[in-house]
Design a protein around this motif. Structure first.
Motif, PDB file in Angstrom:
ATOM      1  N   VAL A 201       0.850  -1.206   0.000  1.00 31.39           N
ATOM      2  CA  VAL A 201       0.000   0.000   0.000  1.00 31.39           C
ATOM      3  C   VAL A 201       0.884   1.254   0.000  1.00 31.39           C
ATOM      4  O   VAL A 201       0.611   2.224  -0.717  1.00 31.39           O
ATOM      5  N   LEU A 202       1.960   1.200   0.788  1.00 32.39           N
ATOM      6  CA  LEU A 202       2.892   2.335   0.854  1.00 32.39           C
ATOM      7  C   LEU A 202       3.509   2.616  -0.524  1.00 32.39           C
ATOM      8  O   LEU A 202       3.636   3.775  -0.936  1.00 32.39           O
ATOM      9  N   ILE A 203       3.874   1.549  -1.230  1.00 33.84           N
ATOM     10  CA  ILE A 203       4.456   1.703  -2.578  1.00 33.84           C
ATOM     11  C   ILE A 203       3.429   2.330  -3.522  1.00 33.84           C
ATOM     12  O   ILE A 203       3.725   3.286  -4.251  1.00 33.84           O
ATOM     13  N   LEU A 204       2.198   1.781  -3.495  1.00 35.75           N
ATOM     14  CA  LEU A 204       1.154   2.286  -4.400  1.00 35.75           C
ATOM     15  C   LEU A 204       0.837   3.751  -4.085  1.00 35.75           C
ATOM     16  O   LEU A 204       0.576   4.553  -4.979  1.00 35.75           O
ATOM     17  N   TYR A 205       0.899   4.114  -2.800  1.00 36.69           N
ATOM     18  CA  TYR A 205       0.564   5.479  -2.383  1.00 36.69           C
ATOM     19  C   TYR A 205       1.689   6.454  -2.753  1.00 36.69           C
ATOM     20  O   TYR A 205       1.439   7.519  -3.306  1.00 36.69           O
ATOM     21  N   HIS A 206       2.935   6.082  -2.422  1.00 33.37           N
ATOM     22  CA  HIS A 206       4.050   7.017  -2.614  1.00 33.37           C
ATOM     23  C   HIS A 206       4.586   7.047  -4.051  1.00 33.37           C
ATOM     24  O   HIS A 206       4.926   8.109  -4.561  1.00 33.37           O
ATOM     25  N   ILE A 207       4.729   5.884  -4.653  1.00 29.89           N
ATOM     26  CA  ILE A 207       5.290   5.854  -6.023  1.00 29.89           C
ATOM     27  C   ILE A 207       4.169   6.028  -7.045  1.00 29.89           C
ATOM     28  O   ILE A 207       4.337   6.725  -8.042  1.00 29.89           O
ATOM     29  N   GLY A 208       3.049   5.387  -6.782  1.00 28.00           N
ATOM     30  CA  GLY A 208       1.880   5.560  -7.651  1.00 28.00           C
ATOM     31  C   GLY A 208       1.788   4.500  -8.749  1.00 28.00           C
ATOM     32  O   GLY A 208       2.811   4.053  -9.277  1.00 28.00           O
ATOM     33  N   TRP A 209       0.559   4.114  -9.048  1.00 27.20           N
ATOM     34  CA  TRP A 209       0.304   3.086 -10.053  1.00 27.20           C
ATOM     35  C   TRP A 209       0.817   3.516 -11.432  1.00 27.20           C
ATOM     36  O   TRP A 209       1.455   2.738 -12.153  1.00 27.20           O
ATOM     37  N   ALA A 210       0.552   4.782 -11.771  1.00 26.05           N
ATOM     38  CA  ALA A 210       0.929   5.278 -13.111  1.00 26.05           C
ATOM     39  C   ALA A 210       2.442   5.187 -13.326  1.00 26.05           C
ATOM     40  O   ALA A 210       2.902   4.792 -14.412  1.00 26.05           O
ATOM     41  N   ALA A 211       3.221   5.515 -12.284  1.00 27.55           N
ATOM     42  CA  ALA A 211       4.690   5.467 -12.415  1.00 27.55           C
ATOM     43  C   ALA A 211       5.168   4.021 -12.588  1.00 27.55           C
ATOM     44  O   ALA A 211       6.096   3.757 -13.366  1.00 27.55           O
ATOM     45  N   LEU A 212       4.545   3.097 -11.889  1.00 30.13           N
ATOM     46  CA  LEU A 212       4.925   1.675 -11.997  1.00 30.13           C
ATOM     47  C   LEU A 212       4.652   1.165 -13.419  1.00 30.13           C
ATOM     48  O   LEU A 212       5.493   0.509 -14.039  1.00 30.13           O
ATOM     49  N   PRO A 286       5.344  -9.331  -4.320  1.00 33.37           N
ATOM     50  CA  PRO A 286       6.786  -9.091  -4.505  1.00 33.37           C
ATOM     51  C   PRO A 286       7.100  -8.577  -5.912  1.00 33.37           C
ATOM     52  O   PRO A 286       8.067  -7.830  -6.096  1.00 33.37           O
ATOM     53  N   GLY A 287       6.288  -8.972  -6.891  1.00 34.60           N
ATOM     54  CA  GLY A 287       6.480  -8.476  -8.266  1.00 34.60           C
ATOM     55  C   GLY A 287       6.376  -6.959  -8.302  1.00 34.60           C
ATOM     56  O   GLY A 287       7.183  -6.274  -8.944  1.00 34.60           O
ATOM     57  N   ILE A 288       5.376  -6.413  -7.584  1.00 34.65           N
ATOM     58  CA  ILE A 288       5.206  -4.948  -7.511  1.00 34.65           C
ATOM     59  C   ILE A 288       6.411  -4.316  -6.798  1.00 34.65           C
ATOM     60  O   ILE A 288       6.886  -3.252  -7.195  1.00 34.65           O
ATOM     61  N   TRP A 289       6.923  -4.988  -5.781  1.00 37.50           N
ATOM     62  CA  TRP A 289       8.119  -4.481  -5.091  1.00 37.50           C
ATOM     63  C   TRP A 289       9.306  -4.429  -6.076  1.00 37.50           C
ATOM     64  O   TRP A 289      10.076  -3.469  -6.065  1.00 37.50           O
ATOM     65  N   GLY A 290       9.415  -5.457  -6.906  1.00 40.24           N
ATOM     66  CA  GLY A 290      10.483  -5.485  -7.916  1.00 40.24           C
ATOM     67  C   GLY A 290      10.299  -4.376  -8.947  1.00 40.24           C
ATOM     68  O   GLY A 290      11.266  -3.720  -9.358  1.00 40.24           O
ATOM     69  N   ILE A 291       9.033  -4.146  -9.345  1.00 39.29           N
ATOM     70  CA  ILE A 291       8.748  -3.080 -10.315  1.00 39.29           C
ATOM     71  C   ILE A 291       9.044  -1.713  -9.680  1.00 39.29           C
ATOM     72  O   ILE A 291       9.542  -0.795 -10.343  1.00 39.29           O
TER      73      ILE A 291
END
Lengths: 488, 48
Positions: A201-212, A286-291
C-alpha cells in the motif's frame, strides 16, 4: 543507509519470542506419531489456509518473484495466476487429491504402495526427499542475504544470524511437530500478511500506479504486460508453468500435507479453494516491489545481480517502525517455510524410506523419537549444505531442475494411480527414471561445451514440457509392456 | 491505458482487497480452529 533502528529490532525480538513460546507450548499435545506428522488430522479450514499460505511464501520466493517483476514486469506474475487456477481447479473438482485424502495415508509414497508395491513406494520416497531437500538447501542463504541488504547487517554475521534462526525453528519443530508448525504458521501468517500488505500500500501510495506502469512500459514494452509477446517468455513459458504448477498443487509434499492433516476430505478441499487466490498475491506483491525497484533505482545502484534490486529498494524506502514489521514479516515467511519443509521431508523419510526397517509397528514413543532425530538431522543438513557451503552456479536453474526431478514423475504417478486401472509398477518405475533423467540430462547438456548450443536452442521451457510428456509416455508404455496376470 | 494495463490494475486491486480481508478473517476464525483442535486432542488423550 538502511532505516533499520532499535525500535525495529525490538519489534523483531518480540515477534521471535512470541513464536518460540507458542511453538514450544503445544509440545504436550504430541502423544502419537500421527499427532507429530499430521496434527492428529484435526486441522480445520482457517488454520489450514493460514498454514498453507505461510509455508508457501518464504524469503526465497519473495526474492525470485521480485526479480521476475524487475526483469519481466507484470508478466512475471503470470505463474501466480496459473498456480491459483490450478489450485482452484483441484479444490473444486477434487482431481487427484480427493482419492489421496480418502485413502487415509500420511504421505504420497504410502498411496503409491497400494497400487505399485513397496519398491515404488521406497523409490518415490527417495526421489521426493532428494528433490525436496536439494531444493530447500538454498533457502537459508538467500534469506540471510535478503536480511543483510535490508537491515544493513554486517555480512560477516549472516551465517551466525541464520544459524541462530534455524536453531530456533528446529527447537519448536522437533518438540511439537506439525502441531507447533500449525500454531506458529498461524502467527507467522498474520505478521507476514501485515508486512506484505502495508509495504505494498505504501508503494502504491508514494510511487503511484501510473509510475509503476510507465516504468514497465519503458523497460519491457508490451512484453511487460503480456507474457505471450515477451521475447524471453512466449507460450512455452506459459505451458511449462501451467504443468509445473498443476504438479505442485497435486504432489508437492508441503502443500498436500495440509490436505492430509485436514480433519476430512471436504475440509481439505475447502483449504485448497480458500488459498487459491493467495498464489496470485504470492507472485504479484513481490512483483510490484520489484517493479518499484525498477521505477526508482538506477542500474548502477542495482548492480549486476538483479536479485538484490528489491531488498536494496526496501532498505531505503520503508520507514523506521514499519521496517521492523517488514523484517519480522520476512522472518515469519522464512521460519514457517523452514519448519514445515523440515517436518514434511522428515515425514517421508520416516514413513516411506524407513518403512522396510519397520517390519513390526513401532511403539508411538519410539516413532516420535525417530521423527525428532530426523528433523534435527535435516536441520544439520540445511546448515552445512545451504548456509556454510555456498552454492556455485545459476540458482534458478538449480531450483527448476531439483523441482522437476520430483514433480514430473510424482504427478504422473498420482494421476495414473488414481485414474488408470492398467497402471502398474513397470510404468511407475519408468516414469520415476525418465522424470529424473530429462531434467538432469538438460543440466548436463548446459554444462558440456559440445552440447551447450543445443541446450540453448531447446531452452528450459521446452525441456520442462518434454519432461512431463515423456514421463507420462514412460508410464503408459511401461505399464502396457508388463504382462498382465491371468484373471487380473 | 491498454487492455493489459487495465487487467493488471484490476488484479492488483483484487489482491490488496482480498488479501486484507482474508487476513482479518483468518486471524479471527483461526483462533477458534486452534482452540477446537487442541480441545479435541486433549479429549482423545484422556479417553485412552
Amino acid at each position: 543507509m538502511s532505516h533499520f533502528s532499535i525500535l525495529d529490532g525490538s519489534i523483531v525480538g518480540l515477534y521471535l519470542l512470541a513464536t518460540m513460546l507458542a511453538g514450544i507450548m503445544v509440545r504436550k499435545y504430541v502423544g502419537k506419531v500421527e499427532h507429530f506428522l499430521v496434527a492428529g488430522r484435526e486441522m480445520n479450514v482457517f488454520l489450514g489456509i493460514a498454514s498453507l499460505a505461510a509455508t508457501e511464501f518464504g524469503i526465497v520466493t519473495c526474492m525470485y518473484t521480485a526479480q521476475n517483476g524487475y526483469e519481466m514486469g507484470f508478466s512475471g506474475a503470470v505463474p501466480g495466476i496459473l498456480m491459483a487456477a490450478a489450485m482452484a481447479f483441484v479444490g473444486f473438482t477434487g482431481f487427484g487429491v480427493k482419492p489421496l485424502r480418502d485413502s487415509g495415508v500420511m504421505t504420497l509414497p504410502e498411496l503409491y504402495q497400494k497400487k505399485f508395491g513397496p519398491r515404488v513406494r521406497w523409490a518415490a520416497g527417495v526421489v521426493i526427499v532428494l528433490g525436496g531437500l536439494l531444493n530447500m538447501g538454498v533457502f537459508l542463504r538467500t534469506g540471510g542475504e535478503f536480511l543483510v541488504v535490508v537491515t544493513g547487517l554486517d555480512v560477516h554475521y549472516l551465517e551466525i544470524t541464520m544459524t541462530l534462526l534455524l536453531i530456533l525453528v528446529a527447537v519448536y519443530t522437533i518438540l511439537g511437530g506439525m502441531l507447533s508448525v500449525l500454531i506458529t504458521d498461524f502467527l507467522q501468517f498474520i505478521v507476514m500478511s501485515l508486512g506484505l500488505i502495508l509495504v505494498t500500500v505504501l508503494i502504491l501510495y508514494h510511487i503511484g500506479w501510473a509510475a509503476l506502469v510507465q516504468a514497465v512500459q519503458t523497460h519491457h514494452g508490451a512484453g511487460g504486460f503480456n507474457p505471450l509477446v515477451h521475447p524471453k517468455m512466449g507460450w512455452p513459458y506459459v505451458v511449462f508453468n501451467a504443468l509445473l504448477n498443476l504438479a505442485v498443487v497435486l504432489t508437492w509434499q508441503t502443500t498436500i500435507i495440509r490436505l492430509l492433516s485436514a480433519k476430512d476430505t471436504k475440509t481439505g478441499l475447502k483449504i485448497y479453494k480458500g488459498t487459491a487466490f493467495f498464489f496470485v498475491c504470492r507472485f504479484l506483491i513481490p512483483g510490484i516491489w520489484g517493479i518499484a525497484a525498477l521505477t526508482t533505482l538506477t542500474p548502477e545502484v542495482v548492480g549486476a545481480n538483479t536479485l538484490y534490486a528489491m531488498p536494496k529498494f526496501l532498505s531505503t524506502f520503508v520507514p523506521m517502525g514499519l521496517m521492523g514489521l517488514l523484517v519480522a514479516a520476512m522472518l515469519a515467511a522464512d521460519m514457517s517455510t523452514d519448519s514445515s519443509y523440515m517436518l514434511t521431508w522428515g515425514s517421508v523419510i520416516y514413513n516411506d524410506i524407513m518403512a522396510p526397517f519397520r517390519k513390526k509397528a513401532w511403539p508411538e514413543k519410539k516413532g516420535i523419537l525417530w521423527n525428532r532425530f530426523i528433523v534435527a538431522f535435516i536441520g544439520i543438513f540445511l546448515l552445512f549444505y545451504g548456509l556454510w557451503y555456498p552454492l556455485k552456479g545459476d540458482l534458478w536453474t538449480y531450483l527448476g531442475v531439483t523441482g522437476t526431478i520430483y514433480l514430473s514423475s510424482m504427478s504422473v504417478l498420482l494421476i495414473a494411480c488414481c485414474y488408470w486401472k492398467r497402471a502398474n509398477s513397470w510404468g511407475a518405475g519408468a516414469a520415476i527414471l525418465f522424470g529424473a533423467l530429462i531434467p538432469v540430462g538438460f543440466l548436463v547438456m548446459q554444462q558440456v561445451p559440445a552440447t551447450q548450443p543445443l541446450a540453448e536452442k531447446i531452452g528450459p521451457y521446452y525441456s520442462g514440457i518434454a519432461a512431463y510428456i515423456i514421463t507420462a509416455l514412460a508410464m503408459v508404455i511401461g505399464s502396457l509392456l508388463k504382462p498382465q496376470r491371468k484373471g487380473a | 491505458m491498454t487492455v493489459e494495463h487495465w487487467f493488471w490494475a484490476l488484479v492488483t486491486a483484487a489482491v490488496v482487497i482480498w488479501y486484507s480481508t482474508i487476513t482479518i478473517f483468518v486471524a479471527i476464525k483461526g483462533i477458534g480452529d486452534i482452540r477446537d483442535m487442541l480441545k479435541k486432542l486433549t479429549r482423545l488423550e484422556t479417553e485412552k
